[in-house]
Design a protein around this motif. Sequence first.
Motif, PDB file in Angstrom:
ATOM      1  N   GLU A  18       4.098   6.156  -2.211  1.00 22.30           N
ATOM      2  CA  GLU A  18       3.656   7.080  -1.128  1.00 22.30           C
ATOM      3  C   GLU A  18       4.515   7.828  -0.309  1.00 22.30           C
ATOM      4  OE1 GLU A  18       0.338   8.124  -1.099  1.00 22.30           O
ATOM      5  OE2 GLU A  18      -0.767   6.394  -1.866  1.00 22.30           O
ATOM      6  N   GLU A  19       5.617   7.558  -0.631  1.00 21.45           N
ATOM      7  CA  GLU A  19       7.002   8.112   0.105  1.00 21.45           C
ATOM      8  C   GLU A  19       6.954   9.307   0.797  1.00 21.45           C
ATOM      9  OE1 GLU A  19       7.083   6.603  -2.925  1.00 21.45           O
ATOM     10  OE2 GLU A  19       7.897   4.530  -2.290  1.00 21.45           O
ATOM     11  N   ASN A  63       4.127  10.880   1.538  1.00 22.72           N
ATOM     12  CA  ASN A  63       2.838  11.141   2.311  1.00 22.72           C
ATOM     13  C   ASN A  63       2.708  10.347   3.647  1.00 22.72           C
ATOM     14  OD1 ASN A  63       1.665  12.489   0.301  1.00 22.72           O
ATOM     15  ND2 ASN A  63       1.358  10.737  -1.123  1.00 22.72           N
ATOM     16  N   CYS A  92       0.861  -1.277  -0.116  1.00 22.85           N
ATOM     17  CA  CYS A  92      -0.074  -0.031  -0.114  1.00 22.85           C
ATOM     18  C   CYS A  92       0.990   1.316  -0.049  1.00 22.85           C
ATOM     19  CB  CYS A  92      -0.717  -0.095   1.373  1.00 22.85           C
ATOM     20  SG  CYS A  92      -2.042  -1.186   1.191  1.00 22.85           S
ATOM     21  N   LEU A  93       2.185   1.191   0.522  1.00 25.09           N
ATOM     22  CA  LEU A  93       2.884   2.146   0.538  1.00 25.09           C
ATOM     23  C   LEU A  93       3.740   2.763  -0.572  1.00 25.09           C
ATOM     24  CD1 LEU A  93       3.752   1.617   4.484  1.00 25.09           C
ATOM     25  CD2 LEU A  93       2.485   3.763   3.412  1.00 25.09           C
ATOM     26  N   LYS A 127      -6.029   2.695   2.003  1.00 23.94           N
ATOM     27  CA  LYS A 127      -5.527   1.726   0.892  1.00 23.94           C
ATOM     28  C   LYS A 127      -5.340   0.443   1.591  1.00 23.94           C
ATOM     29  CE  LYS A 127      -2.349   2.881  -2.220  1.00 23.94           C
ATOM     30  NZ  LYS A 127      -0.940   3.659  -2.717  1.00 23.94           N
ATOM     31  N   PHE A 186      -4.172   7.364   5.251  1.00 21.41           N
ATOM     32  CA  PHE A 186      -3.326   8.403   5.079  1.00 21.41           C
ATOM     33  C   PHE A 186      -4.059   9.722   5.685  1.00 21.41           C
ATOM     34  CE2 PHE A 186      -2.300   5.616   1.853  1.00 21.41           C
ATOM     35  CZ  PHE A 186      -0.812   5.409   2.042  1.00 21.41           C
TER      36      PHE A 186
END
Length: 385
Positions: free
Chosen positions: A165-166, A168, A161-162, A260, A254
């Motif tokens: 998204e580094e 965020n 899921c990450l 997610k 988030f």
Amino acid sequence: MKEKKKHIAILGSTGSIGTQALEVIANQKELFEIEVLTAHSNCELLITQAKKFKPNVVVITDQSKYKKVNNALFDLGIKVYAGKEALAEVVEMEDIDLVLTALVGYAGLKPTIRAIKAGKNIALANKETLVVAGCLISLLCKEYGVSIYPVDSEHSALFQCLVGEENNAIEKIYLTASGGPFRGWKKQELSTVKKEQALKHPNWDMGAKITIDSATLMNKGLEVIEAKWLFDLKAEQIEVVVHPQSIIHSAVQFEDGSIKAQLGLPDMKLPIQYALGFPERLKNSFKRFDFLDYPHLTFEKPDRKTFRNLDLAYTAMGKGGNMPCILNAANEIAVAAFLKDEIGFLNMSDLIANCMEKITFVPNPSYEDFVETDKQTRILANKLL
Ligand code: NDP
Ligand code: MG
């Protein structure tokens, strides 16, 4: 030109994760090469695996089995070593790109540290290593520029899921739990359960130790601590949700409120393959999930009063220092005793709580402090049995 194949060492190749990892690798022969296989005492399976995958080296930690393994593999040019120290040494071999830590319990700590210090990336199944010494492992990974790719299905889900998204921030994560075979049971019923009942997990087929941990919710407690270290989270950012179907493997929320999640059938081969193949997703023929087979995905609160281990793990994480190491060692003794019918199901939590009260607290432990804490806790737990 560098060869494309990733060279893998599997510590604990004869276990549930180890054998499934070899299945994955057998189906992706053009991508992976086995360098090292290890077992504790199951020499028959280790020999069979070595004949099939032709590693450079095998290690059997039970020294009494050395001769048998060496006799079987000598003519094939496979080097055979025995003992705990050998396990820690082989991970440093130059040709290894990635070490899959699929052995169970505290025994994973030392070889994992040695692998990190040798600059090897880690595919981590052995959650106990992060529970015992997450702070030390995180520091070492930074110092040696090493990545950890989680194998545990929940952490693999979070990791997936990450991706992308580094930049965020994570508001919180939802760690899903099947609830185990005794979901909904009360203390009175649990006081008489036997190991045969506890070893029957509704959704996953795993090694004995983690299966008992799943029945007591200690597995989820260990996973909370594992998540803290893998994703740099605070206790209040980690929420456990019981989800009996084990389809949503975990979820990240988030700061805009968006969640997610990663979904799939409960099959460890997928997270194992993702950790081995990262950053690539490798085509495979694993059974696919069908929404229509699961019209009801359900969610509940964990019963923390009946299953005390989850709160014991949160407490240990909150205290920090060597407390999670105490929790882990006491739990390993408790589970081993339960598997030998020496203590009852509910007594496992009592034993762990007792050790957490009595063992000397060390706020900033070194590696040597962890070794000493593990040793002292095992001595005390065995006395208290
Ligand atoms: P198993 O008990 O099935 O396998 C353990 C492996 O480690 C075996 O190869 C065993 O050798 C070896 N081993 C056992 N004790 C020692 C020791 N003292 N020193 C060296 N090697 C040892 O365990 P699992 O595969 O179920 O679990 C492995 C790890 O992965 C655990 O940390 C678990 O929490 C984690 N995990 C497992 C999942 C699963 O689905 N099974 C899911 C998520 C995480 P031998 O066969 O010779 O005894
Ligand atoms: Mg898990």
